[in-house]
Write an enzyme that holds these catalytic residues in place. Structure first.
Site, PDB file in Angstrom:
ATOM      1  N   SER A  63      13.621   0.845   0.649  1.00  0.00           N
ATOM      2  CA  SER A  63      13.929  -0.388  -0.094  1.00  0.00           C
ATOM      3  C   SER A  63      15.421  -0.422  -0.363  1.00  0.00           C
ATOM      4  CB  SER A  63      13.175  -0.380  -1.427  1.00  0.00           C
ATOM      5  OG  SER A  63      13.627  -1.422  -2.270  1.00  0.00           O
ATOM      6  N   TYR A 103      10.913   3.590  -9.422  1.00  0.00           N
ATOM      7  CA  TYR A 103      10.826   3.021  -8.069  1.00  0.00           C
ATOM      8  C   TYR A 103      12.090   3.357  -7.286  1.00  0.00           C
ATOM      9  CZ  TYR A 103       9.898  -0.444  -4.383  1.00  0.00           C
ATOM     10  OH  TYR A 103       9.665  -1.068  -3.164  1.00  0.00           O
TER      11      TYR A 103
HETATM   12  P1  NAI Z   1       1.785  -4.669  -0.931  1.00  0.00           P
HETATM   13  O1  NAI Z   1       1.508  -4.331  -2.354  1.00  0.00           O
HETATM   14  O2  NAI Z   1       1.452  -6.004  -0.413  1.00  0.00           O
HETATM   15  O3  NAI Z   1       1.103  -3.597   0.039  1.00  0.00           O
HETATM   16  C1  NAI Z   1       1.145  -2.232  -0.266  1.00  0.00           C
HETATM   17  C2  NAI Z   1       0.094  -1.539   0.548  1.00  0.00           C
HETATM   18  O4  NAI Z   1       0.096  -0.158   0.163  1.00  0.00           O
HETATM   19  C3  NAI Z   1      -1.316  -2.080   0.295  1.00  0.00           C
HETATM   20  O5  NAI Z   1      -1.985  -2.253   1.513  1.00  0.00           O
HETATM   21  C4  NAI Z   1      -1.965  -0.988  -0.517  1.00  0.00           C
HETATM   22  O6  NAI Z   1      -3.358  -0.863  -0.292  1.00  0.00           O
HETATM   23  C5  NAI Z   1      -1.227   0.251  -0.010  1.00  0.00           C
HETATM   24  N1  NAI Z   1      -1.327   1.321  -1.001  1.00  0.00           N
HETATM   25  C6  NAI Z   1      -0.947   1.276  -2.296  1.00  0.00           C
HETATM   26  N2  NAI Z   1      -1.297   2.413  -2.913  1.00  0.00           N
HETATM   27  C7  NAI Z   1      -1.909   3.186  -1.975  1.00  0.00           C
HETATM   28  C8  NAI Z   1      -2.508   4.466  -2.006  1.00  0.00           C
HETATM   29  N3  NAI Z   1      -2.575   5.171  -3.151  1.00  0.00           N
HETATM   30  N4  NAI Z   1      -3.042   4.960  -0.876  1.00  0.00           N
HETATM   31  C9  NAI Z   1      -2.998   4.244   0.277  1.00  0.00           C
HETATM   32  N5  NAI Z   1      -2.466   3.023   0.367  1.00  0.00           N
HETATM   33  C10 NAI Z   1      -1.924   2.499  -0.749  1.00  0.00           C
HETATM   34  O7  NAI Z   1       3.331  -4.352  -0.747  1.00  0.00           O
HETATM   35  P2  NAI Z   1       4.348  -4.651   0.445  1.00  0.00           P
HETATM   36  O8  NAI Z   1       5.334  -5.612  -0.061  1.00  0.00           O
HETATM   37  O9  NAI Z   1       3.633  -4.926   1.698  1.00  0.00           O
HETATM   38  O10 NAI Z   1       5.086  -3.231   0.536  1.00  0.00           O
HETATM   39  C11 NAI Z   1       5.027  -2.379   1.667  1.00  0.00           C
HETATM   40  C12 NAI Z   1       6.113  -1.326   1.513  1.00  0.00           C
HETATM   41  O11 NAI Z   1       7.385  -1.968   1.534  1.00  0.00           O
HETATM   42  C13 NAI Z   1       6.036  -0.567   0.193  1.00  0.00           C
HETATM   43  O12 NAI Z   1       6.362   0.780   0.424  1.00  0.00           O
HETATM   44  C14 NAI Z   1       7.109  -1.218  -0.655  1.00  0.00           C
HETATM   45  O13 NAI Z   1       7.606  -0.353  -1.636  1.00  0.00           O
HETATM   46  C15 NAI Z   1       8.132  -1.553   0.394  1.00  0.00           C
HETATM   47  N6  NAI Z   1       9.031  -2.631   0.014  1.00  0.00           N
HETATM   48  C16 NAI Z   1       8.553  -3.847  -0.350  1.00  0.00           C
HETATM   49  C17 NAI Z   1       9.430  -4.851  -0.743  1.00  0.00           C
HETATM   50  C18 NAI Z   1       8.973  -6.192  -1.185  1.00  0.00           C
HETATM   51  O14 NAI Z   1       9.810  -6.952  -1.698  1.00  0.00           O
HETATM   52  N7  NAI Z   1       7.694  -6.569  -1.014  1.00  0.00           N
HETATM   53  C19 NAI Z   1      10.876  -4.616  -0.748  1.00  0.00           C
HETATM   54  C20 NAI Z   1      11.275  -3.308  -0.342  1.00  0.00           C
HETATM   55  C21 NAI Z   1      10.376  -2.354   0.027  1.00  0.00           C
END
Ligand code: NAI
Length: 231
Positions: free
Chosen positions: A134, A147
């Site tokens: 991120s 975070y």
């Molecule tokens: P999201 O919340 O839509 O998806 C996160 C995914 O991680 C979900 O499918 C969830 O089931 C899975 N997850 C969460 N806890 C888990 C666990 N204990 N075991 C297995 N799976 C687990 O979030 P998003 O936006 O798709 O984020 C994806 C990645 O990108 C994350 O690492 C996030 O930190 C990173 N990110 C997101 C940003 C944003 O603005 N959405 C910005 C920068 C980084």
């Protein structure tokens, strides 16, 4: 660009958001997908992906996901660590419950999947790892210290992987986006959703990253939806 036919990509967090968009993009490019899902019944409809249970907080889950992938699909060429969480953990808060969860899911869990997949990524000679870090791993701009700390650690892990993996043909990238329009950002910012980056655009970047040859390694890729000095 590398050929994709027969190659296998593991993607965590593939049920929704960025992970799902990445899995869809890589599947469209020809990769066979092993989706790491907390609940394998949440495999997106209409896909032919291998649905594997992956719970980042459970000991042994990373190893089991890799074993199931290799057992069913025979190899691992690409690993995208997209699973992540963002509960609030400020450093002045004495309750470290959220901080512990952040370390477990955002930093230690990707490390465990990499460790388990390592011999397979090395065996193919062109192993690729993309860690969804991120911009919060590059600078501190809000009060979620935990975070930022864990994403910063994930960037460091990526560099360690590059160093140890280089002679095995393993290339790793820390992908560092700002706000992306997913469930994760639904309640954390006033940034209008239409002015956030799109998961599909990140997925296009990931395809490029994993298909670049061993001689074109991208260590970090910073991607923003708004202007910040130097980012
Ligand atoms: P999201 O919340 O839509 O998806 C996160 C995914 O991680 C979900 O499918 C969830 O089931 C899975 N997850 C969460 N806890 C888990 C666990 N204990 N075991 C297995 N799976 C687990 O979030 P998003 O936006 O798709 O984020 C994806 C990645 O990108 C994350 O690492 C996030 O930190 C990173 N990110 C997101 C940003 C944003 O603005 N959405 C910005 C920068 C980084």
């Amino acid at each position: 660009m590398l050929e994709t036919a027969g190659r296998v990509a593991m993607v965590s967090g593939a049920a929704r958001g960025i992970g799902r968009a990445v899995a869809e993009r890589l599947a469209g490019a020809g990769y066979r997908i092993s989706a790491g899902l907390r609940d394998p019944r949440r495999l997106p409809a209409g896909t032919d992906w291998l649905a594997c249970r992956y719970e980042a907080q459970d000991p042994g889950s990373a190893e089991a996901w890799v074993a199931e992938t290799v057992g069913r699909l025979g190899r691992v060429d690409v690993l995208v660590n997209a699973a992540g969480i963002n509960p609030k953990a400020n450093f002045l808060d004495p309750d470290e419950t959220a901080l512990d969860a952040l370390w477990a899911v955002n930093a230690k869990a990707p490390m465990r999947v990499i460790r388990a997949a390592w011999p397979h990524l090395a065996a193919c000679g062109e192993g690729r790892i993309v860690n969804l870090a991120s911009l919060s791993g590059k600078r501190v701009r809000n009060d979620n210290t935990g975070y930022a700390m864990t994403k910063s650690a994930l960037v460091a892990l990526t560099h360690a992987v590059r160093r140890e993996g280089w002679d095995h043909g393993i290339r790793a990238t820390a992908l560092c986006p700002g706000f992306v329009d997913t469930d994760m950002t639904a309640h954390v910012t006033k940034q209008p959703r239409q002015l956030m980056s799109r998961p599909e655009d990140l997925a296009a970047v990931v395809e490029t990253l994993v298909r670049l040859p061993n001689t074109a390694s991208v260590a970090e890729l910073l991607l923003n939806c708004r202007h910040e000095d130097m980012l």
